[in-house]
Motif scaffolding. Structure first.
Motif, PDB file in Angstrom:
ATOM      1  N   VAL A  50     168.094 125.259  58.717  1.00  0.00           N
ATOM      2  CA  VAL A  50     168.062 125.895  57.399  1.00  0.00           C
ATOM      3  C   VAL A  50     169.474 126.147  56.878  1.00  0.00           C
ATOM      4  N   GLY A  51     170.362 126.600  57.739  1.00  0.00           N
ATOM      5  CA  GLY A  51     171.670 127.041  57.294  1.00  0.00           C
ATOM      6  C   GLY A  51     172.775 126.022  57.254  1.00  0.00           C
ATOM      7  N   ALA A  52     172.519 124.816  57.723  1.00  0.00           N
ATOM      8  CA  ALA A  52     173.594 123.817  57.830  1.00  0.00           C
ATOM      9  C   ALA A  52     174.272 123.512  56.507  1.00  0.00           C
ATOM     10  N   GLU A  83     154.374 123.184  56.834  1.00  0.00           N
ATOM     11  CA  GLU A  83     153.647 122.362  55.881  1.00  0.00           C
ATOM     12  C   GLU A  83     153.042 121.207  56.655  1.00  0.00           C
ATOM     13  N   ARG A  84     151.723 121.185  56.711  1.00  0.00           N
ATOM     14  CA  ARG A  84     150.972 120.178  57.469  1.00  0.00           C
ATOM     15  C   ARG A  84     151.523 120.018  58.882  1.00  0.00           C
ATOM     16  N   GLY A  85     151.785 121.157  59.532  1.00  0.00           N
ATOM     17  CA  GLY A  85     152.204 121.161  60.926  1.00  0.00           C
ATOM     18  C   GLY A  85     153.691 121.010  61.167  1.00  0.00           C
ATOM     19  N   THR A  86     154.478 120.817  60.126  1.00  0.00           N
ATOM     20  CA  THR A  86     155.918 120.629  60.265  1.00  0.00           C
ATOM     21  C   THR A  86     156.649 121.902  59.861  1.00  0.00           C
ATOM     22  N   PRO A  87     157.580 122.408  60.703  1.00  0.00           N
ATOM     23  CA  PRO A  87     158.328 123.605  60.300  1.00  0.00           C
ATOM     24  C   PRO A  87     159.063 123.360  58.984  1.00  0.00           C
ATOM     25  N   ALA A  88     158.831 124.267  58.021  1.00  0.00           N
ATOM     26  CA  ALA A  88     159.435 124.136  56.698  1.00  0.00           C
ATOM     27  C   ALA A  88     160.505 125.185  56.445  1.00  0.00           C
ATOM     28  N   GLY A  89     160.426 126.315  57.146  1.00  0.00           N
ATOM     29  CA  GLY A  89     161.384 127.388  56.947  1.00  0.00           C
ATOM     30  C   GLY A  89     160.972 128.609  57.742  1.00  0.00           C
ATOM     31  N   TYR A  90     161.772 129.665  57.609  1.00  0.00           N
ATOM     32  CA  TYR A  90     161.447 130.872  58.373  1.00  0.00           C
ATOM     33  C   TYR A  90     162.032 132.106  57.714  1.00  0.00           C
ATOM     34  N   ILE A  91     161.512 133.242  58.165  1.00  0.00           N
ATOM     35  CA  ILE A  91     162.033 134.533  57.774  1.00  0.00           C
ATOM     36  C   ILE A  91     162.114 135.375  59.036  1.00  0.00           C
ATOM     37  N   GLU A  92     163.268 135.983  59.241  1.00  0.00           N
ATOM     38  CA  GLU A  92     163.513 136.774  60.446  1.00  0.00           C
ATOM     39  C   GLU A  92     163.657 138.241  60.051  1.00  0.00           C
ATOM     40  N   GLU A 102     165.551 144.995  57.985  1.00  0.00           N
ATOM     41  CA  GLU A 102     166.417 144.017  57.339  1.00  0.00           C
ATOM     42  C   GLU A 102     165.768 142.644  57.430  1.00  0.00           C
ATOM     43  N   ILE A 103     165.764 141.933  56.316  1.00  0.00           N
ATOM     44  CA  ILE A 103     165.446 140.508  56.360  1.00  0.00           C
ATOM     45  C   ILE A 103     166.759 139.847  56.743  1.00  0.00           C
ATOM     46  N   ALA A 104     166.888 139.567  58.044  1.00  0.00           N
ATOM     47  CA  ALA A 104     168.159 139.081  58.579  1.00  0.00           C
ATOM     48  C   ALA A 104     168.444 137.651  58.125  1.00  0.00           C
ATOM     49  N   TYR A 105     167.418 136.802  58.146  1.00  0.00           N
ATOM     50  CA  TYR A 105     167.565 135.413  57.701  1.00  0.00           C
ATOM     51  C   TYR A 105     166.290 134.962  57.036  1.00  0.00           C
ATOM     52  N   PHE A 106     166.454 134.147  56.019  1.00  0.00           N
ATOM     53  CA  PHE A 106     165.332 133.585  55.287  1.00  0.00           C
ATOM     54  C   PHE A 106     165.802 132.282  54.663  1.00  0.00           C
ATOM     55  N   GLY A 107     164.993 131.258  54.769  1.00  0.00           N
ATOM     56  CA  GLY A 107     165.338 130.013  54.097  1.00  0.00           C
ATOM     57  C   GLY A 107     164.425 128.878  54.494  1.00  0.00           C
ATOM     58  N   LEU A 108     164.597 127.779  53.787  1.00  0.00           N
ATOM     59  CA  LEU A 108     163.810 126.575  54.007  1.00  0.00           C
ATOM     60  C   LEU A 108     164.711 125.435  54.442  1.00  0.00           C
ATOM     61  N   LEU A 109     164.162 124.533  55.235  1.00  0.00           N
ATOM     62  CA  LEU A 109     164.870 123.300  55.532  1.00  0.00           C
ATOM     63  C   LEU A 109     165.033 122.541  54.221  1.00  0.00           C
ATOM     64  N   PRO A 110     166.135 121.823  54.038  1.00  0.00           N
ATOM     65  CA  PRO A 110     166.404 121.165  52.753  1.00  0.00           C
ATOM     66  C   PRO A 110     165.254 120.333  52.208  1.00  0.00           C
ATOM     67  N   ALA A 111     164.546 119.596  53.037  1.00  0.00           N
ATOM     68  CA  ALA A 111     163.465 118.725  52.552  1.00  0.00           C
ATOM     69  C   ALA A 111     162.287 119.500  51.967  1.00  0.00           C
ATOM     70  N   GLY A 114     162.121 123.579  46.748  1.00  0.00           N
ATOM     71  CA  GLY A 114     161.590 123.150  45.463  1.00  0.00           C
ATOM     72  C   GLY A 114     160.118 122.802  45.487  1.00  0.00           C
ATOM     73  N   ARG A 115     159.383 123.267  46.503  1.00  0.00           N
ATOM     74  CA  ARG A 115     157.965 122.928  46.634  1.00  0.00           C
ATOM     75  C   ARG A 115     157.071 124.174  46.620  1.00  0.00           C
ATOM     76  N   ARG A 116     157.606 125.280  46.079  1.00  0.00           N
ATOM     77  CA  ARG A 116     156.883 126.551  45.959  1.00  0.00           C
ATOM     78  C   ARG A 116     156.566 127.193  47.306  1.00  0.00           C
ATOM     79  N   ILE A 117     157.299 126.816  48.340  1.00  0.00           N
ATOM     80  CA  ILE A 117     157.098 127.428  49.647  1.00  0.00           C
ATOM     81  C   ILE A 117     157.972 128.668  49.793  1.00  0.00           C
ATOM     82  N   GLY A 118     159.189 128.642  49.240  1.00  0.00           N
ATOM     83  CA  GLY A 118     160.145 129.731  49.411  1.00  0.00           C
ATOM     84  C   GLY A 118     159.665 131.066  48.886  1.00  0.00           C
ATOM     85  N   GLY A 119     159.154 131.089  47.671  1.00  0.00           N
ATOM     86  CA  GLY A 119     158.652 132.341  47.104  1.00  0.00           C
ATOM     87  C   GLY A 119     157.473 132.869  47.902  1.00  0.00           C
ATOM     88  N   HIS A 120     156.600 131.962  48.327  1.00  0.00           N
ATOM     89  CA  HIS A 120     155.443 132.341  49.135  1.00  0.00           C
ATOM     90  C   HIS A 120     155.879 132.907  50.486  1.00  0.00           C
TER      91      HIS A 120
END
Length: 184
Positions: A50-52, A83-92, A102-111, A114-120
Motif C-alpha cells: 500500500v505504501g510503496a 476483492e474477489r479473494g485478493t487483498p485490496a487494502g487494509y486499515i490498522e 488511532e487509525i495507524a494505517y489505512f490504504g489500498l494497493l494501487p490497482a 478508484g473502485r469505491r473500496i477506499g471509502g467503504h
C-alpha cells in the motif's frame, strides 16, 4: 532540493460523526475481514504494497519481531479488504489509553484505487474503532478516533477522511529533502 510536506491530524469525537460511504456493488465481491491472528509477514506485505508509492518509510526497517510485538498488543487490529479473494487494502487500528483509537494505517494497493473500496473500507474500519471495546472487554468505550495524513498520501486521502466525518484539529508544514530522482 527540499519539498514541503503538510501533515493533517483529524479526529472524530462521537460515533455519530461517521458519515458512511456508499458500499461497492455486490457483484464486485468486496468483503472486509479482521486478521485475527497477528501475522508480521502479512502486515509487512500490506504496509509495503500500500505504501510503496506514497512514501511510507517509518516501518520499512522493522524486524519480524518488531512487527509481532506491535501486532500482539491488546487493542491492535488489522482489517483487510478483499476483492474477489485478493487483498485490496487494509486499515490498522491502534487502541490507545483512555478510550482513544488511532487509525495507524489505512490504504489500498494501487490497482484497487478508484473502485469505491477506499471509502467503504474507511467507513468499516472507523466503525470498528468506535466498537473496539466490544472485542476487548478490558478497554473503556471509545471516546475519540484519530489519524493523520499528509500531502504525500495521495490526492484523495484528505477528502476521503473529511467525507467520512473526520475534522482537522492540527496542521503542520515540514520541509523535507526530496530524494526522488524521477518526477512523480
Amino acid at each position: 532540493m527540499s519539498i514541503t510536506v503538510t501533515t493533517w491530524s483529524l479526529e472524530q469525537t462521537s460515533p455519530a460523526d461517521l458519515a458512511p460511504a456508499q458500499q461497492p456493488p455486490a457483484d464486485a465481491g468486496v468483503r472486509i475481514v479482521r486478521a485475527e491472528i497477528p501475522g508480521p509477514e502479512f502486515n509487512r506485505f500490506l504496509y509495503r504494497a500500500v505504501g510503496a508509492d506514497v512514501a511510507w518509510t517509518d516501518r520499512l526497517g522493522w524486524t519480524v519481531e518488531q512487527w509481532r510485538e506491535f501486532l500482539e498488543r491488546p487493542g491492535v487490529e488489522t482489517w483487510v479488504a478483499y476483492e474477489r479473494g485478493t487483498p485490496a487494502g487494509y486499515i490498522e487500528l491502534d487502541g490507545q489509553d483512555e478510550g482513544v483509537v488511532e487509525i495507524a494505517y489505512f490504504g489500498l494497493l494501487p490497482a484497487f484505487r478508484g473502485r469505491r473500496i477506499g471509502g467503504h473500507l474507511l467507513t468499516w474500519g472507523t466503525a470498528r474503532a468506535w466498537d473496539l471495546a466490544e472485542r476487548w472487554a478490558w478497554r473503556p468505550p471509545t471516546k475519540r478516533v484519530w489519524l493523520h495524513t499528509c500531502s504525500e498520501d495521495g490526492p484523495y486521502a484528505l477528502d476521503n477522511y473529511r467525507r467520512r466525518g473526520f475534522r482537522v484539529f492540527d496542521t503542520k508544514h515540514d520541509a523535507e529533502t526530496d530524494t526522488h530522482t524521477e518526477t512523480e
